[in-house]
Design a protein around this motif. Structure first.
Motif, PDB file in Angstrom:
ATOM      1  N   ASN A  38     -15.044  -6.497  12.441  1.00 34.22           N
ATOM      2  CA  ASN A  38     -14.084  -6.498  11.786  1.00 34.22           C
ATOM      3  C   ASN A  38     -12.934  -5.226  11.076  1.00 34.22           C
ATOM      4  O   ASN A  38     -13.353  -4.918  10.384  1.00 34.22           O
ATOM      5  N   SER A  39     -12.188  -4.975  12.368  1.00 35.47           N
ATOM      6  CA  SER A  39     -11.030  -3.054  11.733  1.00 35.47           C
ATOM      7  C   SER A  39     -10.513  -3.613  10.276  1.00 35.47           C
ATOM      8  O   SER A  39      -9.715  -5.258  10.385  1.00 35.47           O
ATOM      9  N   ASP A  40     -10.142  -3.098   9.604  1.00 37.25           N
ATOM     10  CA  ASP A  40      -9.048  -3.464   7.933  1.00 37.25           C
ATOM     11  C   ASP A  40      -7.743  -3.682   9.023  1.00 37.25           C
ATOM     12  O   ASP A  40      -7.102  -3.018   9.470  1.00 37.25           O
ATOM     13  N   SER A  41      -7.677  -5.148   8.488  1.00 36.16           N
ATOM     14  CA  SER A  41      -5.986  -6.036   9.625  1.00 36.16           C
ATOM     15  C   SER A  41      -5.049  -4.604   9.003  1.00 36.16           C
ATOM     16  O   SER A  41      -3.982  -4.293  10.460  1.00 36.16           O
ATOM     17  N   ASN A  42      -4.945  -4.145   7.618  1.00 38.14           N
ATOM     18  CA  ASN A  42      -3.568  -4.041   7.900  1.00 38.14           C
ATOM     19  C   ASN A  42      -3.349  -1.598   8.168  1.00 38.14           C
ATOM     20  O   ASN A  42      -2.561  -1.469   8.826  1.00 38.14           O
ATOM     21  N   ALA A  43      -4.474  -1.468   8.369  1.00 41.96           N
ATOM     22  CA  ALA A  43      -4.736   0.024   8.743  1.00 41.96           C
ATOM     23  C   ALA A  43      -4.491  -0.080  10.307  1.00 41.96           C
ATOM     24  O   ALA A  43      -3.676   1.114  10.855  1.00 41.96           O
ATOM     25  N   MET A  88      -8.742 -11.216   7.917  1.00 39.42           N
ATOM     26  CA  MET A  88      -8.868 -11.297   7.224  1.00 39.42           C
ATOM     27  C   MET A  88     -10.094 -12.039   6.698  1.00 39.42           C
ATOM     28  O   MET A  88      -9.889 -13.331   6.661  1.00 39.42           O
ATOM     29  N   ILE A 100      -8.646  -8.752  13.738  1.00 38.22           N
ATOM     30  CA  ILE A 100      -7.912  -7.427  12.325  1.00 38.22           C
ATOM     31  C   ILE A 100      -7.950  -8.737  11.926  1.00 38.22           C
ATOM     32  O   ILE A 100      -7.326  -8.871  11.297  1.00 38.22           O
ATOM     33  N   ASP A 121      -7.264   6.580   9.426  1.00 33.69           N
ATOM     34  CA  ASP A 121      -8.457   5.818   9.464  1.00 33.69           C
ATOM     35  C   ASP A 121      -9.337   4.579  10.366  1.00 33.69           C
ATOM     36  O   ASP A 121     -10.298   4.100  10.433  1.00 33.69           O
ATOM     37  N   ALA A 122      -8.275   4.068  10.751  1.00 30.47           N
ATOM     38  CA  ALA A 122      -8.359   2.552  11.470  1.00 30.47           C
ATOM     39  C   ALA A 122      -9.630   3.303  12.947  1.00 30.47           C
ATOM     40  O   ALA A 122     -10.759   2.356  12.857  1.00 30.47           O
ATOM     41  N   TYR A 143       0.760  -1.426   0.352  1.00 27.36           N
ATOM     42  CA  TYR A 143      -0.038   0.218   0.180  1.00 27.36           C
ATOM     43  C   TYR A 143       0.775   0.800  -0.309  1.00 27.36           C
ATOM     44  O   TYR A 143       1.778   1.173   0.581  1.00 27.36           O
ATOM     45  N   ARG A 187      -2.756   5.005   8.557  1.00 24.12           N
ATOM     46  CA  ARG A 187      -3.986   4.932   8.413  1.00 24.12           C
ATOM     47  C   ARG A 187      -3.743   4.814   9.493  1.00 24.12           C
ATOM     48  O   ARG A 187      -5.458   4.258   9.736  1.00 24.12           O
TER      49      ARG A 187
END
Length: 310
Positions: free
Chosen positions: A276-281, A245, A243, A291-292, A80, A288
């Motif tokens: 379920n949070s965006d794992s990478n963010a 995927m 987190i 963003d999380a 990313y 980011r």
């Protein structure tokens, strides 16, 4: 197998470091002298124009500063923004390949110390490449990493603006949150099938919980730690954040948690407060995290309210 690889990436991102910080100065002759985040003194003749970044968070910071064109190599988990995929990939983590890196002729390599060895660092430095270690496991550490990388690429003003933007965004979230710290949140950073791990105090997840007016259910644990099902059930969190995927096969991470045997009486599950949070963010110590935090705020203060209203 795919989930095992993802788990390895996530746990690598979450491995705790002793954050030392970095002090930076620019000399009259244009050289840049500073200590990296493991207290190693670094001296650059000038800001770097050719960089290899082995960690995903550092790649994201480089791009957020507008310095993506300075990357000549990236670790294999750097994905990313999408533009980074066009950059030459090198082995990283436990499979770091020094020869691959040297072949790209970088001036600086950004790395963590989790899987890289002192022998690899020595080999890179013997080849005339500066090694700069970025190690952040809380939000202040992220700010320090941004400022340090800003110096590496000669973008001090951009780094300062990025840090101020993050601070302003976090403050806005904090000012809107109405929680009084009585409701608890459990962060599941490794799912049950691989052994439960969570984020304790001194982590950016713990800090995000606080800015949302929530209490980390495992605030008494320092850093990242393995826990048991019994501990989660006993602590009965009001919210659960996973987190994990999802790749489209089988139950979603939220469905899997809700269906766990013995978990049905946990408040978060009874009241449908599993997110379920965006794992990478949320797992990468980079820009980011904003963003999380915003996504989690929306879940706690907007989505659940709408569900209840319906």
């Amino acid at each position: 197998m795919k989930n095992l690889k993802v788990l390895a990436v996530v746990m690598a991102a979450l491995t705790a470091f002793a954050f030392v910080g970095c002090s930076i100065s620019t000399q009259n002759d244009g050289t840049v002298v500073f200590k990296d985040m493991t207290d190693r003194e670094i001296k650059l003749d000038a800001p770097a124009e050719r960089i290899v970044a082995l960690t995903a968070a550092d790649c994201e910071i480089v791009y957020a500063l507008g310095a993506g064109d300075k990357l000549v190599g990236r670790g294999k988990y750097c994905d990313y923004p999408e533009d980074v995929l066009a950059v030459a990939e090198v082995e990283s983590g436990s499979e770091t390949n020094v020869e691959q890196i040297i072949a790209l002729n970088p001036q600086v390599v950004l790395m963590s110390t989790m899987d890289q060895t002192t022998e690899q660092v020595a080999a890179l430095e013997e080849a005339g490449i500066k090694v700069v270690v970025s190690a952040a496991n809380d939000i202040d550490g992220v700010y320090a990493a941004i400022e340090m990388i800003g110096k590496v690429v000669g973008m001090n003003d951009e780094a300062a603006k990025l840090v101020e933007s993050m601070k302003a965004s976090f403050e806005q979230i904090r000012s809107k949150a109405t929680g009084d710290g009585t409701k608890t949140v459990y962060f599941e950073v490794s799912p049950l099938q691989y052994g439960l791990w969570t984020a304790g105090s001194g982590t950016f997840m713990d800090e995000i919980a606080a800015m949302l007016g929530l209490k980390n259910a495992f605030a008494d644990i320092s850093g990242w730690a393995e826990i048991s099902e019994e501990q989660v059930i006993e602590r009965n969190p009001d919210y659960i954040v996973t987190i994990s995927m999802y790749y489209g096969d089988g139950p979603t991470p939220v469905e899997e948690i809700i269906a766990r045997e013995g978990w049905q009486n946990i408040t978060a599950i009874k009241e449908n407060r599993v997110f379920n949070s965006d794992s990478n963010a949320i797992s990468r110590p980079g820009p980011r995290l904003v963003d999380a935090a915003e996504a989690l705020f929306k879940f706690v203060y907007e989505d659940i309210k709408l569900d209840n209203a319906a």
